[in-house]
Scaffold this motif. Structure first.
Motif, short mmCIF file in Angstrom:
data_model
loop_
_atom_site.label_atom_id
_atom_site.label_comp_id
_atom_site.label_asym_id
_atom_site.label_seq_id
_atom_site.Cartn_x
_atom_site.Cartn_y
_atom_site.Cartn_z
N LYS A 116 9.75 -56.21 63.16
CA LYS A 116 9.64 -56.94 62.03
C LYS A 116 8.28 -56.33 61.97
N ALA A 117 7.40 -55.50 62.08
CA ALA A 117 6.28 -55.00 61.04
C ALA A 117 6.37 -54.41 60.54
N VAL A 118 6.95 -55.12 58.54
CA VAL A 118 6.82 -54.10 58.42
C VAL A 118 7.09 -55.88 56.75
N HIS A 119 6.32 -55.99 56.08
CA HIS A 119 6.61 -56.20 54.60
C HIS A 119 7.71 -56.76 53.39
N MET A 154 1.99 -45.63 54.42
CA MET A 154 1.55 -45.32 56.33
C MET A 154 1.43 -44.20 56.32
N GLY A 163 4.17 -59.66 60.35
CA GLY A 163 3.97 -58.68 61.23
C GLY A 163 3.82 -57.32 60.29
N MET A 164 3.86 -56.75 59.28
CA MET A 164 3.26 -56.05 58.53
C MET A 164 1.71 -55.27 59.06
N LEU A 186 -3.89 -52.69 69.84
CA LEU A 186 -3.76 -53.74 69.24
C LEU A 186 -3.92 -55.00 69.77
N HIS A 201 7.58 -48.22 52.38
CA HIS A 201 6.60 -49.04 53.60
C HIS A 201 6.26 -47.91 54.01
N ARG A 218 0.61 -55.12 63.01
CA ARG A 218 0.63 -54.31 63.10
C ARG A 218 0.68 -52.64 62.68
N SER A 219 2.08 -52.55 62.21
CA SER A 219 1.41 -51.37 61.53
C SER A 219 0.54 -50.66 60.90
N MET A 234 -2.18 -51.57 61.50
CA MET A 234 -3.53 -51.69 62.00
C MET A 234 -3.14 -50.51 63.86
#
Lengths: 291, 321
Positions: B82-85, B97, A121-122, B50, B93, A124-125, A127
């Motif tokens: 859950k937009a994180v590795h 960003m 899901g990374m 998105l 993280h 999304r962060s 982009m």
């Protein structure tokens, strides 16, 4: 990035905003942080170097035996009859001899770097921070290509240095200004760089780690085997096979070019062409598709 | 300021978001309320560039999100915890960003402290609880000190202390003049946090109004009445288009008629009324009434019985909500 504190708050804010825009350099830095802060990446890179250097050393050692055997005239004649290559010829290929394994590992890493962003899901962060998408992908590609080049050329150079004392025991040592030696070392890096662009583009298109790894390894390493097994007799297949990405890569690191084969530069056009077409496709598709 | 005009998103024949238009104004907390699958997250993903809209457009602070030079400074969003590795630490993280906008590490540490992640910032995100993941998502949203903050289900998985923290945070950001847009399917949470409400169901806007007017507008007068002969009273009220529910032998809840009218009829019928209490309609009731039809399409395993004109046969469990 430091802002002066003597400015008026409004001015300072405006200045800060101006400074805080997305630039390609900043996206590169962000991608660099991402590559270096996932432990598996670092482990995979170190593994690749160790494997490539190790194979070069082993092959050097093995070549000395071949040389010993060929020093015996009877054996040499017998081996020549069987079509065995000359030890001196083989020795030139030693620095980049681990390239197949290097490709396997770096192609996998390239796929993992981008596909895991979709998996976790990374993406999304990523982009959201870089909404034009293309520069985020290009930055990642550039960093992976640069890392791959350094890993490939670096491993080949270390492989060369380690192989020399081993080869010297059999009078097989050669200098870097020997015919094609330096180009072979540099192009070992170039092949890895282009292969990683190819694989990362496949990973971007497929958005799935397993699917991306299987597809890129399949095209790079399995397809040529299949062609060799099933297309051996057919002339047009053999002809077309020269334009597979793997064939292009092979010619790029070749130290002797057979008659009718592509030379190093033509090889780089083949592999580079594949990488470029897939890169363009991956950028276009990512721009259009939902994340 | 977020402005959506005829914004649509279709997946095949199904419209997830169906030509919605709304404006989210700065200086207040705007709630985005709707049942699961109503199109909240899809709308938010379109705001953040998105997902590409199938039709219409949406702008943030006057421009489509992707056209901002420093998007994280304009809008911060928690879209998905859950937009994180999972193998990267929270600190790294946020650092990655922040790097895209040249935001200094000092700001990264600031948002880590602000969201209470200090003790786990160097740990891998994969080991985080849902609540810590939410906090990290909020930290990322605040990184650029943005004018507009979008939070998709921010209280999901948070403990009571965390829920309260999000509530204060949202109100605090709005009081600083920022635009705050947060979604939830929990009406109780919205009642406590939001000033303005946009209700969405099956991809359409059902209501877009200040929270109080939604409560007032949907709430038909509901009155609790203690009466010695309920059947006589209800029989006389039957013609007035009311619904009722008998709670106890002498206690009924009557909806759709003013308390004064009930008293008048009681006087005429000569029944003894010993309690007459107007009930405040909760946001929850208002929400259920608004979204009832929208929800019914989604999950109803029983065949619907045709609505009978006889109001007294409305099943108690339907009305009780």
């Amino acid at each position: 990035m430091a802002t002066s504190t003597s400015q008026a708050p409004a001015q300072q804010r405006a200045r800060q905003e101006q400074l805080s825009g997305v630039t390609f350099g900043r996206v590169l830095k962000s991608e660099w942080i991402k590559v270096t802060t996932v432990p598996s990446t670092v482990i995979l890179i170190v593994t690749t170097i160790v494997v490539m250097v190790g194979i070069a050393a082993l092959l050097a050692w093995q070549t000395t035996f071949l040389f010993d055997a060929q020093s015996n005239p009877d054996m040499a004649a017998q081996m020549q009859a069987q079509g065995a290559p000359d030890a001196a010829e083989i020795s030139r290929d030693i620095p980049g001899s681990g390239l197949i394994f290097g490709q396997l590992l770096m192609a996998s890493l390239a796929v993992v770097l981008i596909a895991s962003e979709w998996g976790t899901g990374m993406i999304r962060s990523t982009m959201v921070a870089v909404p034009n998408r293309t520069s985020a992908l290009l930055a990642k590609q550039l960093i992976m290509a640069a890392v791959s080049f350094l890993v490939g050329a670096g491993s080949a150079l270390i492989g060369y240095v380690i192989a020399q004392p081993i080869l010297d025991t059999a009078e097989l040592g050669f200098s870097l200004d020997a015919d094609g030696a330096l180009l072979h070392i540099i192009n070992t890096g170039s092949v890895l760089a282009l292969v990683s662009v190819f694989a990362m583009s496949v990973g971007t298109l497929i958005r799935n780690t397993a699917g991306g790894v299987v597809t890129s390894i399949g095209v790079l390493l399995v397809l040529p085997i299949l062609v060799a097994i099933f297309g051996g007799g057919t002339e047009w297949v053999a002809d077309a096979a020269r334009f597979l990405p793997s064939s292009g890569g092979e010619q790029m690191v070749a130290t002797t070019i057979q008659d009718g084969d592509l030379n190093q530069w033509q090889g780089s056009l083949v592999l580079g062409g594949w990488a470029l077409v897939l890169l363009a496709a991956s950028l276009l598709v990512t721009k259009k598709r939902d994340i | 300021m977020i402005e959506a005009q005829a914004l649509s998103k279709r997946y095949g024949a199904k419209a997830a978001v169906d030509a919605v238009s709304f404006t989210v104004h700065p200086g207040k907390v705007t709630g985005f309320l709707g049942p699961n699958g109503a199109g909240k997250s899809t709308t938010m993903r379109m705001i953040m560039g998105l997902d590409n809209p199938s039709g219409g457009r949406v702008t943030v602070n006057g421009r489509p999100y992707a056209q901002h030079r420093a998007p994280l400074r304009e809008v911060g969003a928690l879209l998905d915890a859950k937009a994180v590795h999972t193998k990267r630490s929270a600190y790294n993280h946020l650092r990655a960003m922040a790097a895209t906008h040249g935001i200094p590490d000092s700001r990264v540490r600031e948002v880590i402290e602000l969201t209470g992640l200090g003790s786990v910032a160097k740990k891998r995100v994969g080991g985080f609880s849902l609540g810590m993941g939410q906090r990290l998502g909020i930290a990322a949203a605040l990184l650029g000190d943005p004018h507009t903050v979008i939070l998709d289900e921010p209280v999901n998985g948070l403990d009571p202390e965390g829920v309260q923290w999000v509530r204060h945070l949202a109100k605090g950001l709005a009081s600083e003049g920022r635009t705050v847009f947060l979604s939830s399917h929990l009406m109780s949470e919205m009642a406590l946090t939001a000033d303005h409400l946009i209700v969405i169901g099956r991809g359409r806007i059902i209501a877009d109004a200040p929270i109080q007017s939604i409560i007032d507008g949907q709430g038909k007068a509901r009155v609790r009445v203690r009466v010695d002969r309920p059947q006589d009273l209800l029989g006389s009220l039957a013609g007035e288009g009311v619904t009722s529910q008998v709670l106890e032998p002498e206690l009924v809840e009557i909806t759709g008629v003013e308390p004064r009218r009930i008293a008048e009829i009681a006087l005429r019928e000569r029944v003894l009324v010993y309690e007459l209490t107007p009930l405040q309609v909760s946001l929850e009731d208002a929400y259920m009434q608004l979204t009832q039809t929208e929800v019914e399409y989604q999950s109803h395993d029983l065949p619907l019985t045709p609505a009978t004109p006889d109001v007294q046969q409305v099943p108690a469990h339907m009305e009780g909500r």
